[in-house]
Write an enzyme that holds these catalytic residues in place. Structure first.
Site, short mmCIF file in Angstrom:
data_model
loop_
_atom_site.label_atom_id
_atom_site.label_comp_id
_atom_site.label_asym_id
_atom_site.label_seq_id
_atom_site.Cartn_x
_atom_site.Cartn_y
_atom_site.Cartn_z
N ALA A 65 0.84 -1.20 0.00
CA ALA A 65 0.00 0.00 0.00
C ALA A 65 0.87 1.24 0.00
O ALA A 65 1.92 1.28 0.65
CB ALA A 65 -0.91 0.02 1.22
N ASP A 66 0.42 2.24 -0.74
CA ASP A 66 1.06 3.54 -0.68
C ASP A 66 0.31 4.49 0.25
O ASP A 66 0.90 5.42 0.79
CB ASP A 66 1.15 4.14 -2.08
N ARG A 67 -0.99 4.25 0.42
CA ARG A 67 -1.78 5.05 1.37
C ARG A 67 -3.04 4.28 1.72
O ARG A 67 -3.73 3.76 0.84
CB ARG A 67 -2.12 6.41 0.78
N ALA B 57 -4.82 2.89 -1.54
CA ALA B 57 -4.17 3.26 -2.79
C ALA B 57 -2.90 2.43 -2.95
O ALA B 57 -2.08 2.36 -2.03
CB ALA B 57 -3.82 4.75 -2.79
#
Length: 367
Positions: A240-242, A250
């Site tokens: 995950a990036d966010r 995201a």
């Protein structure tokens, strides 16, 4: 285990991931500007690795600079944090790590700021191993409990993009979970998406599986639905990036399609990431900024010419594509997978799942 970042006596070297797997080349990072360019151009990628490089470059800058006043020190720190954050805005880890450096700057103690900047990098490996163990144990229990595998049986699992040592300071997140399954003797085979247009799967995840001798299979992005529907894999895991507080996530473009297929064929879809990937200011994923990448990345490919054994960049599309307003390119770096498609969010502190038929996952319970 190897790392995408080498840090020794304030010298910083990173693996140039744009050259992998055909060349193993290191880039010297001698300034905050060097770090910004490496992050922006994707010489280094992976949310935890971006955070580590950014803060290490601040530590390097402070170590190499004599300050005549506290005001000058604090001005330098704040300017560096503001500048580095603009390199790639989607990955929340970068912002969280820079905020930790800002917080340390309130002490007005140069060494305390340097120590915090280095800590972001040095704590990453142990954190990754904890979340990987959490994820592997949860998945084994879940599949055995639901009769998806026999007790003690092996698991085949799909992942997207690259979340291993190249994306972190070592071991990895979702890749780390796969590694842990392998260490436990519970992995049948790891499947990984090619992840166009930069081919992080083909180039980077493949490179790591080869280095670790983990049985693996490259999957064309357009074949993900075919793979999952065939029953070949029993689970999907991604990084995950966010992550929003409700579990919306995201991650690299293509993640959502894997989640949709996993949901349609009733196999677990897990997100494995550090707590720093959770954006405590976001209730859901609707306002997560999605980075639009240059058209050039979608219409060119770089690799080795088979006949000549030399590196080359080749344009795949007509020259008008991406250069003419009539013929544009849609090339987002990320998509947002809604929590209703996610079985579990795995952090170093534990595992969160949806409760009482809710479409949300209470990620805040792990913070």
């Amino acid at each position: 285990m190897f790392s995408s970042i080498e840090f020794d006596n304030f010298a910083i070297h990173i693996i140039d991931q744009l050259k992998l797997p055909n060349e193993l080349v290191y880039i010297d990072i001698a300034s905050i500007q060097d770090a910004w360019l490496a992050i922006n151009r994707m010489n280094i990628r992976g949310a935890p690795a971006l955070a580590s490089l950014a803060t290490l470059s601040i530590a390097q800058k402070l170590h190499n600079t004599e300050y005549s006043s506290t005001d000058n020190l604090l001005s330098d720190v704040n300017d560096a944090c503001d500048y580095l954050y603009t390199a790639r805005p989607t990955a929340v880890n970068l912002g969280v790590a820079l905020d930790q450096v800002r917080q340390a700057a309130k002490t007005a103690d140069k060494q305390a700021i340097i120590d915090q900047a280095i800590l972001v990098w040095s704590e990453d490996v142990s954190r990754n191993k904890r979340m990987s163990d959490n994820g592997a144990n949860w998945l084994i229990d879940e599949l055995e409990k639901k009769g998806k595998i026999e007790k003690g049986g092996k698991i085949s699992i799909l992942t997207v993009c690259n979340t291993g040592s190249l994306a972190t300071s070592g071991y990895g997140t979702a890749f780390g979970m796969i590694t842990r399954l392998h260490e436990l003797g519970r992995l049948e085979r790891a499947y990984y998406a090619a992840t166009t247009p930069y081919y992080q799967g083909t180039r980077l995840t493949a490179f790591e599986f080869v280095q670790l001798s983990i049985p693996s299979c490259l999957v064309c992005d357009t074949a993900i639905g075919s793979l999952i529907s065939s029953g070949t894999v029993q689970a999907v895991t991604v990084g995950a990036d966010r992550i929003a507080l409700n579990g919306d996530t995201a991650n690299k473009i293509g993640t959502m399609q894997a989640a949709l297929f996993a949901n349609a064929y009733d196999i677990p879809f897990t997100v494995v990431a550090p707590r720093a990937s959770v954006d405590r200011n976001l209730q859901n994923g609707q306002s997560i900024p999605i980075e639009q990448r240059p058209a050039k990345e979608a219409v060119t490919v770089r690799g080795v010419e088979v006949d000549r054994n030399t590196l080359a960049s080749v344009r795949l599309a007509p020259k008008e594509i991406g250069n003419d307003p009539l013929h544009t390119v849609y090339n987002p770096g990320f998509d947002v997978t809604p929590a209703r498609l996610i079985s579990a969010v795995v952090l170093e502190t534990g595992v969160a799942v949806a409760r009482n038929n809710s479409s949300d996952i209470d990620v805040s319970s792990l913070l």
